[in-house]
Enzyme design. Structure first.
Site: not given
Ligand SMILES: Cc1ncc(COP(=O)(O)O)c(C=O)c1O
Lengths: 260, 398
Positions: A47, A58
């Protein structure tokens, strides 16, 4: 039409390791060497994070790697140039692009799909793309380019929404392990996480599941694999790349430490 | 359903702007809010509690003051809507009073907020103290420095102030951190957004809670001028909440010219600016599709304004629509001209405005208003928090 993601799950069945790293980190041209070393070391899916200035989902580690990658000069054009020819070197492992919608929109969603497909990308994760918008505007386009969307599921996602998500893709379901951003600590009362994983397992969904967020070593990887077909590791890998001048070697060591 | 200016579509669109571009982790919370906010706002028990707090706690209605010396200077009729007289010193509290009542009805026990100038943080800390709720405010490190008095006020009120250390360490980054907190605390926490930004339903929710400003203006104008409708309504725009409130009940009145004033910083084309309507392109920030300052790769650009409350690279989707459709005129004002407007209002009317508000005042000379016109400036806040800045730039101001 099948794609590499489905083939990977069919072939291995369980214990799949999906690794995330940010394109252009630690240095601009690490992207392709990292893909090679990660797959050689045994990672099953790759990924690649497309860095964004304001990555809302994040935690601090991926934020910092994104900032560094942007400073290194990474952008969509550079990434697609780097990925040109990757399928000669890494023919089998599924490659997914993960990022935020705004850079993709500015690049043009159709351009993005075309370039991704041409490079041999198999799946796309855009956490801030709403399901309804995906269905209304992009589903046909994704199909045309044989790109699979991957959607997140959290402990708060309602069962009927999980079913809908399961209908909308043929890849895997990204089970967020608990409340938090990537790399998060996931402090939860004992049994809560297990109950959530088991509840999803008992739904007998079409797609396999990978557990992500806060998975970072052999122990947490193996534990996740008890409840799903595999797991996703991001922040811990990036931490292993921090400050190294041989990123591919550090990445390989990290994957070995998780799988051995 | 078609959009009006006042009412976005069911999915939160004003024209092409709005929506809810949020990760799955936020979906249940935002969806819960979307499904319930209109019913809660319409509930008579909610309205009674809200109206009572606005009156007895916030001090509403705020006066509409005819600024005679300012009027003489600009050769028109200038009225000031005195939001600076609200409890805590700015319009922000209209929103936080409403949202804390909403949070209670949603069963939430923990409140988070972002703040730029610190006014929204103070207004949130205030209502949390009032309701006995835990309060955490995210504030950019740069803003904590330039709006120090408000940091102390929040702490005195019992809130925890957490520094946002990423990016330009200003309002955008504080908002990122607040959103990440909400992702990490999805069950017990309500996020009180401070402006008409963020995913649907926030822009509409905050606009409705600020709409009391223009609701009062209409009544007060009728009393003072014989007409509910002014010629111009002028307000500064950071995210756009005071402007949304000041415009709201005039949005569907084409005779009323709406003027939104953005911060040009060192100059619109200087590379140090927050003039989003000029520099922005459609893009996604904080869950909303709106006009956004960004580079050609879609990375968000760091804005600049001397004023912490206007230092934001986006504007609310309603304002993007007002700019795009031409319903509102957008003017941008540089730091120095805003500072001069601070001195002007202080000397002519005995009112020291907030630096954000001063941008709206600085636009008075550009309106083209004549002696028969009625101009309402929304005086969004008072200048106490900015005294250190005003001292530093005394040469410009005095
Ligand atoms: C006094 C004052 N006016 C205006 C603003 C800008 O916010 P908005 O555009 O949401 O009204 C702020 C923000 O902190 C403020 O404190």
């Amino acid at each position: 039409m099948q794609n590499r993601i489905q083939q990977a799950f069919q072939k291995k069945g369980k214990g799949l390791l999906n690794v995330y790293f940010t394109a252009g980190y630690p240095s601009l041209h690490d992207t392709v060497p990292l893909i090679k070393s990660l797959t050689q070391a045994g990672a099953d899916l790759i990924e690649i994070g497309m860095p964004f200035s304001d990555p809302l989902a994040d935690g601090p580690v991926i934020q910092a790697s994104s900032t560094a990658a942007l400073q290194n000069g990474m952008n969509m054009r550079v990434l697609f140039q780097q990925l040109e020819g990757i399928r000669q070197e890494v023919p089998e492992a599924p490659i997914l692009l993960m990022g935020y919608l705004n850079p993709v929109m500015q690049f043009g969603v159709e351009n993005f799909c075309r370039e991704a497909a041409a490079a041999g990308v198999d799946g796309v994760i855009l956490p801030d793309l709403p399901l309804d918008d995906y269905v209304a505007e992009y589903q046909d386009m994704f199909r045309r380019y044989n790109l699979r969307p991957v959607f997140l599921i959290t402990p708060q996602t309602a069962p009927e929404r999980i079913r809908r998500i399961d209908e909308l893709t043929d890849s895997f379901l990204y089970l967020v392990s608990g409340p938090g951003t990537t790399g998060g600590a996931n402090t939860q009362a004992e049994g809560v996480q297990e109950a959530y994983f088991q509840r999803i397992e008992a739904m007998n969904l079409r797609n396999p599941r990978l557990i992500g967020f806060g998975i970072g070593d052999k122990a947490s990887f193996q534990r996740a694999c008890q409840y799903a077909e595999g797991a996703i590791i991001g922040s811990a890998l990036i931490r292993a790349l921090e400050g190294t001048d041989d990123a591919p070697a550090a990445a390989a060591r990290f994957v070995s430490s998780v799988l051995k | 359903m078609s959009t009006t200016y006042q009412q976005p579509t069911e999915r939160g669109y004003y024209g092409q702007f709005g929506g809810a571009f949020i990760p799955e982790m936020l979906y249940p919370n935002v969806e819960e809010l979307r499904q319930q906010y209109l019913d809660i706002l319409a509930d008579p028990a909610f309205q009674q509690e809200y109206q009572q707090l606005l009156r007895d706690y916030v001090g509403r209605p705020t006066p509409l003051f005819e600024a005679k010396r300012l009027s003489a200077k600009y050769n028109t009729h200038v009225y000031l809507k005195r939001e600076d007289l609200c409890h805590t010193g700015a319009h922000k509290v209209n929103n936080t009073v409403g949202q804390i009542l909403l949070a209670k009805r949603l069963g939430k026990t923990r409140i988070i907020a972002e703040t730029g100038a610190g006014q929204h943080g103070v207004a949130t800390a205030t209502v949390c103290a009032l309701m006995g709720m835990q309060c955490i405010v995210y504030m950019g490190e740069i803003d904590m420095e330039r709006q120090k008095p408000n940091v102390y006020r929040m702490r005195l009120l019992g809130a925890e102030v957490r520094a946002a250390l990423s990016g330009s360490r200003t309002l955008k980054d504080a908002t990122n951190e607040a959103i990440r907190d909400w992702i990490s605390n999805p069950v017990d926490t309500h996020y009180i957004i401070g402006s008409v930004v963020g995913p649907h339903p926030y822009p509409d929710l905050v606009a409705r809670l600020q709409a009391v400003i223009s609701e009062e203006m209409r009544k007060q104008l009728l009393e003072k001028t014989g007409s509910e409708l002014p010629s111009y309504v002028v307000a500064c725009v950071g995210g756009g909440s005071n402007a949304a409130g000041a415009f709201y009940h005039f949005l569907e009145e084409p005779a009323v010219k709406l003027v939104a004033v953005e911060a040009a910083g060192h100059g619109v084309n200087s590379g140090h600016s927050a003039a989003t309507s000029v520099l922005g392109k459609p893009g996604i920030i904080h869950g909303s599709r709106t006009l956004l300052m960004q580079d050609e790769d879609g990375q968000i650009t760091e804005p600049y304004s001397l004023s912490a409350g206007l230092d934001y690279p986006g504007i609310g989707p309603l304002h993007a629509f007002l700019a795009d459709s031409g319903r509102a005129r957008f003017i941008s004002i540089e730091d120095e001209d805003a500072l001069r407007a601070v001195a002007e209002l202080s000397r002519l009317e005995g009112i020291i405005p907030a630096l954000e508000t001063a941008h709206a005042l600085a636009a008075l000379g550009q309106l083209g208003a004549g002696p028969d016109d009625v101009v309402v400036v929304n005086l969004s806040g008072r200048g106490d928090k900015d005294l250190e800045t005003y001292l530093k730039y005394a040469d410009t101001i005095l």
